[in-house]
Motif scaffolding. Structure first.
Motif, short mmCIF file in Angstrom:
data_model
loop_
_atom_site.label_atom_id
_atom_site.label_comp_id
_atom_site.label_asym_id
_atom_site.label_seq_id
_atom_site.Cartn_x
_atom_site.Cartn_y
_atom_site.Cartn_z
N ASP B 16 -92.97 10.78 -65.93
CA ASP B 16 -92.84 9.32 -65.71
C ASP B 16 -91.52 8.78 -66.26
N ASP B 17 -90.69 9.70 -66.77
CA ASP B 17 -89.40 9.30 -67.33
C ASP B 17 -89.56 8.28 -68.46
N GLU B 18 -90.50 8.56 -69.35
CA GLU B 18 -90.78 7.63 -70.46
C GLU B 18 -90.58 8.31 -71.82
N LEU B 19 -89.82 9.41 -71.84
CA LEU B 19 -89.62 10.13 -73.10
C LEU B 19 -88.31 9.72 -73.75
N THR B 20 -88.31 9.75 -75.07
CA THR B 20 -87.06 9.54 -75.80
C THR B 20 -86.28 10.87 -75.77
N THR B 21 -85.03 10.83 -76.18
CA THR B 21 -84.19 12.03 -76.16
C THR B 21 -84.80 13.12 -77.05
N ARG B 22 -85.30 12.70 -78.19
CA ARG B 22 -85.89 13.66 -79.13
C ARG B 22 -87.11 14.33 -78.51
N GLN B 23 -87.93 13.51 -77.83
CA GLN B 23 -89.15 14.05 -77.19
C GLN B 23 -88.78 15.00 -76.05
N GLN B 24 -87.71 14.63 -75.34
CA GLN B 24 -87.26 15.51 -74.23
C GLN B 24 -86.85 16.87 -74.78
N THR B 25 -86.09 16.85 -75.88
CA THR B 25 -85.64 18.10 -76.50
C THR B 25 -86.84 18.92 -76.96
N GLU B 26 -87.79 18.23 -77.56
CA GLU B 26 -88.99 18.91 -78.04
C GLU B 26 -89.75 19.56 -76.88
N LEU B 27 -89.84 18.83 -75.78
CA LEU B 27 -90.58 19.36 -74.62
C LEU B 27 -89.85 20.57 -74.02
N LYS B 28 -88.54 20.48 -73.95
CA LYS B 28 -87.77 21.61 -73.41
C LYS B 28 -88.01 22.86 -74.24
N ARG B 29 -88.01 22.68 -75.55
CA ARG B 29 -88.26 23.81 -76.44
C ARG B 29 -89.65 24.40 -76.21
N LEU B 30 -90.61 23.52 -76.02
CA LEU B 30 -91.99 23.98 -75.77
C LEU B 30 -92.10 24.72 -74.43
N LEU B 31 -91.39 24.19 -73.43
CA LEU B 31 -91.45 24.81 -72.10
C LEU B 31 -90.82 26.20 -72.10
N LEU B 32 -89.76 26.35 -72.88
CA LEU B 32 -89.09 27.66 -72.96
C LEU B 32 -90.00 28.69 -73.60
N ASN B 33 -90.77 28.25 -74.57
CA ASN B 33 -91.63 29.18 -75.31
C ASN B 33 -92.96 29.45 -74.63
N ASP B 34 -93.37 28.56 -73.73
CA ASP B 34 -94.71 28.69 -73.14
C ASP B 34 -94.63 28.56 -71.62
N PRO B 35 -94.66 29.67 -70.89
CA PRO B 35 -94.58 29.61 -69.43
C PRO B 35 -95.79 28.89 -68.81
N GLY B 36 -96.92 28.98 -69.46
CA GLY B 36 -98.13 28.31 -68.97
C GLY B 36 -97.95 26.80 -68.93
N LEU B 37 -97.17 26.32 -69.87
CA LEU B 37 -96.92 24.87 -69.95
C LEU B 37 -96.09 24.40 -68.75
N ALA B 38 -95.16 25.27 -68.34
CA ALA B 38 -94.33 24.94 -67.18
C ALA B 38 -95.21 24.84 -65.93
N GLU B 39 -96.19 25.73 -65.83
CA GLU B 39 -97.13 25.70 -64.71
C GLU B 39 -97.93 24.40 -64.72
N LYS B 40 -98.36 24.02 -65.91
CA LYS B 40 -99.13 22.78 -66.05
C LYS B 40 -98.30 21.56 -65.63
N LEU B 41 -97.05 21.59 -66.05
CA LEU B 41 -96.15 20.49 -65.69
C LEU B 41 -95.98 20.40 -64.19
N ASP B 42 -95.85 21.57 -63.56
CA ASP B 42 -95.69 21.60 -62.11
C ASP B 42 -96.90 20.99 -61.41
N ARG B 43 -98.09 21.35 -61.89
CA ARG B 43 -99.31 20.83 -61.27
C ARG B 43 -99.42 19.32 -61.46
N MET B 44 -99.04 18.87 -62.62
CA MET B 44 -99.09 17.42 -62.87
C MET B 44 -98.13 16.67 -61.95
#
Lengths: 195, 448
Positions: B16-44
């Protein structure tokens, strides 16, 4: 030249009925669309839209422009609709559109293909897309009124989180968590199509 | 919020483009470490796309007309309501007019009509309607009308009188209410107010008011002269003693007993003491007292009473004489089982009675330099002798930590019969002309 909402509101407050008409015409489709998506009945949606604008006319003199007219009018509409939905759920359970089994099966397949093949939206296939959209709307009826409302305001009406918070009179954090839960529930509803 | 809910919020905020820069960085780090999370994001994201695909519904073309007609209906309903109210008002006007002999509209203004000019009169029904709610008042008035069997029209004069009577009744009831309230408060105060502890009545009743006032800059002579001029005694004696006193003052009426010099009435004194002594044998005690007085010829005294069971002596003496006299009392003290000292000063108003006083305390009180200190000392000993556990607290006071209560009062701990030393007499008053002389009344009673 398009006159902004604030000017039209001011003129309406001065008794300018033309300005009032302009505001109604400007928002009637969007209001109707949102109401229809929440309560899923054309007649009721038209009635609720009409009631919304009657309330707007009755109260526009008291509107102090602290929020935007856009969020104010949506607030009235959503409140009326949710109240209506609560009353209706007490009296009767409204039925889904009576689509034929064949038709339903076909759209389900389209949804499955869309989700499994990871296709992006193809604007050229508007009719197909519309079918999918309608199907998703049907699936969304399983969600609670509150969850359906936030998803409609966000994804269909395109409101920001803060606008949704204003329209629903909620805290920003509540909006954030409610959208998150609503999408999660929708994802679970559509889970069967991913398998 | 648990981790999953937080991650979901991050994912939703991202699409929804409602993240702060810090939250975006945090999410990117999480996505890199967890491929399942990327799948979840795609479905959403796909869910969101699907919702966005929903067709836009258009409002009926006649929506504006619908709104207008709805407003027209509402306006008509309002007009109809107003008309109904007006009709109701008219009917009430008619009812009242028939009762009061008035024509419709002369008193009551219909809601839409201009009100008549205000005058000194009871509220018009138009005003009542405004304040009380029109429909309600209408119904009530109709009910009242129905309940009254026959209505007798009162003449104008009678009406005015009834209004006056009504106003009078209201004011009278309000006044009565206030009076009752005041009475209640008075009674409560009487009940709640602290009752003064019953102290033993001094043998000699002392007036609280000074016989005369002494200017700050007055000299000793002027004060004494003025005091002698005063006619009525400051100390009022009981009637029985008054006779004795008269007899003592008049040698022709009665033979005075052992007066070395004519007594100066106690009225001239600023401070008065009354020492009540309970003796094992009052006769012995009295004789010893007489002997002591003989040894101190400079002390003026009067015998107020001399009975086998009791005796009363009034002494007029200087402060230093008083201390010497008290030193002499030490030899007599064994005869007494109990003693109390009543201290009367102009400032204290009522006498302060020190129960169970010993000589040391008496001396400590009398030798204070001024009236105020005497009051303090008397109050202190009165309290000390009445409170059983006061000794522990008095430890601090003897260390002079509390300071202001008694600066110069020696605190006795164990001594019952103190010996007055010459050092203690060093504190004798100096220079206070108004307190140079004191009155001491000694009352001796037999211990029963």
């Amino acid at each position: 030249m398009k006159v902004d909402d604030r000017t039209l509101v001011h003129q309406s407050q001065q008794g300018d009925f033309k300005a009032l008409e302009a505001l109604i015409v400007r928002y009637q489709d969007r209001i109707y669309n949102v109401i229809k998506k929440i309560c899923a009945n054309s007649e009721d949606s038209a009635e609720l839209t009409q009631q919304t604008f009657v309330k707007v006319i009755e109260n526009i003199k008291n509107f102090e422009c602290k929020s935007s007219f856009y969020t104010w009018v949506f607030r009235i509409a959503v409140n009326l609709t949710l109240t209506f939905c609560k009353k209706r759920s007490k009296t009767k359970i409204y039925s889904l559109n009576a689509a034929s089994e064949e038709e339903l099966s076909r759209t389900n397949n389209s949804l499955q293909v869309f989700l499994r093949n990871k296709k992006s939206v193809d604007p050229s296939k508007a009719a197909e897309n519309q079918e999918l959209g309608e199907l998703v709307m049907e699936k969304m009826k399983i969600l609670t009124d509150e969850h359906r409302t936030v998803l409609i305001l966000r994804d269909i009406e395109g409101m920001s989180y803060s606008q949704i918070a204003q329209a629903l009179d909620l805290e920003l954090g509540t909006v954030r968590s409610r959208i998150s839960r609503a999408r999660e529930n929708l994802r679970k509803v559509l889970e069967e199509f991913w398998v | 919020m648990n981790d999953e809910a937080y991650i979901n919020e991050l994912l939703n905020g991202y699409i929804d483009d409602e993240l702060t820069t810090r939250q975006q960085t945090e999410l990117k780090r999480l996505l890199l470490n967890d491929p399942g999370l990327a799948e979840k994001l795609d479905r959403m994201q796909r869910c969101q796309q699907l919702v966005k695909m929903a067709p836009m519904e258009k409002a009926p073309d006649d929506m504006l007309d619908r709104v207008k007609s709805a407003m027209t209906v509402k306006a008509r309903q309002k007009t109809q309501q107003k008309t109904e109210q007006k009709t109701e008002t008219r009917s009430i006007v008619d009812i009242l007019a028939s009762d009061e002999g008035l024509t419709a509209g002369s008193v009551i203004a219909a809601p839409d009509e201009p009100a008549p000019a205000p005058a000194a009169r009871p509220l018009t029904f138009g005003e009542i309607f405004k304040t009380a709610g029109k429909a309600k008042v209408t119904k009530q008035l109709q009910k009242i009308k129905a309940d009254i069997p026959e209505h007798v029209e009162k003449p104008q004069e009678e009406k005015r009188e009834s209004v006056i009577a009504y106003a009078f009744r209201r004011y009278a009831s309000t006044a009565a209410l206030f009076a009752l309230l005041i009475l209640l408060v008075f009674v409560v105060v009487k009940i709640v107010a602290p009752v003064e502890s019953s102290k033993p009545e001094p043998y000699v009743q002392m007036t609280s008011e000074p016989r005369f006032t002494i200017p700050e800059d007055a000299s000793v002579e002027s004060v004494l002269n003025e005091a002698e001029v005063a006619k009525e005694p400051a100390i009022k004696l009981p009637a029985a003693l008054e006779n004795d006193l008269t007899a003592t003052e008049n040698p022709a009426a009665a033979q005075p007993e052992e007066t070395t010099t004519p007594a100066v009435p106690a009225k001239t004194l600023r401070s008065s003491f009354q020492l009540n002594l309970i003796a094992k044998d009052s006769l012995i005690a009295e004789n010893q007292l007489k002997a002591l007085l003989r040894d101190n010829p400079e002390i003026k005294y009067q015998v107020l009473e001399s009975q086998p069971q009791s005796a009363a002596y009034s002494l007029d003496l200087k402060l230093e004489q008083l201390n010497t006299f008290l030193m002499g009392m030490e030899n007599l003290w064994d005869n007494f089982t109990d003693a109390s000292l009543a201290v009367q000063t102009d400032k204290a108003g009522k006498p302060i009675v020190v129960q169970g006083a010993n000589l040391s305390q008496i001396a400590a009180i009398t030798e204070q330099q001024n009236e105020e200190k005497r009051i303090k000392a008397a109050n202190y000993y009165a309290m000390l002798n009445n409170v059983e556990n006061f000794w522990a607290e008095s430890e601090d006071m003897t260390d002079n930590k509390t300071g202001d209560i008694l600066d110069n009062v020696p605190i006795p701990k164990t001594v019952i019969k103190p010996v007055l030393t010459s050092d203690e007499h060093a504190d004798t008053p100096t220079g206070d002309s108004t307190e140079a002389r004191v009155s001491l009344t000694i009352v001796i009673s037999m211990d029963n």
